[in-house]
Every structure is written in C-alpha cells, then in structure tokens.
Write a protein that holds these residues in place. Sequence first.
Motif, mmCIF file in Angstrom:
data_model
loop_
_atom_site.group_PDB
_atom_site.id
_atom_site.type_symbol
_atom_site.label_atom_id
_atom_site.label_comp_id
_atom_site.label_asym_id
_atom_site.label_seq_id
_atom_site.Cartn_x
_atom_site.Cartn_y
_atom_site.Cartn_z
ATOM 1 N N PRO A 188 57.117 56.985 41.870
ATOM 2 C CA PRO A 188 57.439 55.587 42.190
ATOM 3 C C PRO A 188 58.304 54.957 41.109
ATOM 4 N N PRO A 189 59.096 53.940 41.465
ATOM 5 C CA PRO A 189 59.870 53.218 40.449
ATOM 6 C C PRO A 189 58.958 52.351 39.593
ATOM 7 N N ALA A 190 59.446 51.981 38.424
ATOM 8 C CA ALA A 190 58.742 50.998 37.614
ATOM 9 C C ALA A 190 58.841 49.635 38.299
ATOM 10 N N ILE A 191 57.865 48.765 38.035
ATOM 11 C CA ILE A 191 57.838 47.442 38.663
ATOM 12 C C ILE A 191 57.641 46.378 37.603
ATOM 13 N N ILE A 192 58.530 45.389 37.608
ATOM 14 C CA ILE A 192 58.354 44.195 36.783
ATOM 15 C C ILE A 192 58.223 43.011 37.730
ATOM 16 N N PHE A 193 57.078 42.351 37.699
ATOM 17 C CA PHE A 193 56.886 41.180 38.542
ATOM 18 C C PHE A 193 57.580 39.974 37.924
#
Length: 245
Positions: free
Chosen positions: A74-79
């Motif tokens: 999965p890609p990294a996630i920044i909220f």
Amino acid sequence: MGVLIVDDEPLARARLARQLQSIDGCQLLGEAADGESALQQLDSLDPDLLLLDIEMPGENGLQLANQISNRPNPPAIIFCTAHDEFALPAFAVAASGYLLKPVNVEQLAQAIAQARRLSKPQLLERTAEPAQATGGRRQIKAVSRRGVQLLNIEDIRCFVAEDKYVIAHHSAGETLLDESLKELEAEFGQRFVRVHRNTIVAKMHITGLHKEGDGYRVTLTGCAHRPVVSRRLLASIKALLTEMA
C-alpha cells in the motif's frame, strides 16, 4: 515520490498541489474528490503517497485508508484534515502523518520526508511486525498545535529530559515529546543507553567519546548536540564503546 491528493474541497486540493511543486522529489499524479474515485486512480496510477482528507461524502478517509492498508504494497498515507479528534483512529490504520488544515508547506515537506524513508513494502512489513520483536514502537507520535508528527525510532539520536518534557534530537532537528524519559528508557532500552540522569542516546549512532574540560561528551552521527556523560556512567560508556569497536 508519486502523490495522489484525495479531498472533496477543490480549494484544498489546489493548495496542496501548489505546495507539492516546491517539495523536491514529489510528483503530483492525480486528484480525487471522493473515495470511489481515489480507489480507481490507485489502480491506474500506483502512487507512493496519498494526501487524504477524512470527512468526505460517501466513504470517509479513515474507511478508505483501512481498505488501502489491506492491499499488497500500500502507499503511505498522510491525513490532511481540519479535525484533530481523528488522530488516534488515523494512526490505527498505519498513517504516516497527520496534518491539520490549513497545511503549510514546511509541515507538508517534513511529513513527506518522514513518509519517504520507508518504501511501500517496508511500510507493510512495519504494520505487520510485532513491536515486542523490535524493542518497542517503530515510531513515536508527537502532537502539537501544528499537527501530528511521526518520528522513526532509527532516526532519533538521543532523548533529553528538560523540565516536564523530553526533547528528541533526530535527523531532521528537534521535537518536543509529552513522554517521560523513564518510560522511553524502559521501552527502548535495547536501542538506547543512559549517559546522564537526563539523557539516553541511541547506541547505533554513537561515533565517539571526547573529553571536554573536566568532563566527557558523546558524539552522534548527524547531530550537533553532544550529550554530557556523567562521571558515574563514564566507565560503562567506555566499556560499551570498546565492545562496539
């Protein structure tokens, strides 16, 4: 690093897109206004990073992140959100960062720098690996008025207690933590060694021990701060360096 922006507000997407232009190594691959569109673009664009809003029509950002985290690589996630109350649920789905709107470019650049240190396969491995096997958490969360910052443990050079707080000296600077030195030492005792009553240092980053005036200081890779070694602990630190040599 290929980036996909997911936010139902056109102005918010435009702001993030402009900021990405000034961050080296980032390429905007696309934009999505909802979860369904984001999933479609994930398959076609294969981004390395999502800048993800939480409150959106239909499936919200947390639900979308939970789906994405179960995918292979999965890609990294920044909220990027206007609401600080979702921080804990966000990190429960392996978020790499949590920024409060309006996001400024310095915060965004720092969060991306943290996220890009791990590849997508490494991110998946990190979320699946038991913390106990690695001597504590792999990351530490720091919450401030600017948002939430994740610090990778391997990037931290030392923890220094000052007044009621602890300062983490790391590869990107310094960050104030609301944790006690005693708790950090108990959790990360395999990685860190106490050199003073108010300081523990990362063993892997120690490069030397130097006499200055009447005392000694340790030098650390990529860190201007050189912690003082107490006389009581000097012999044990010398023994550790001999063992590491």
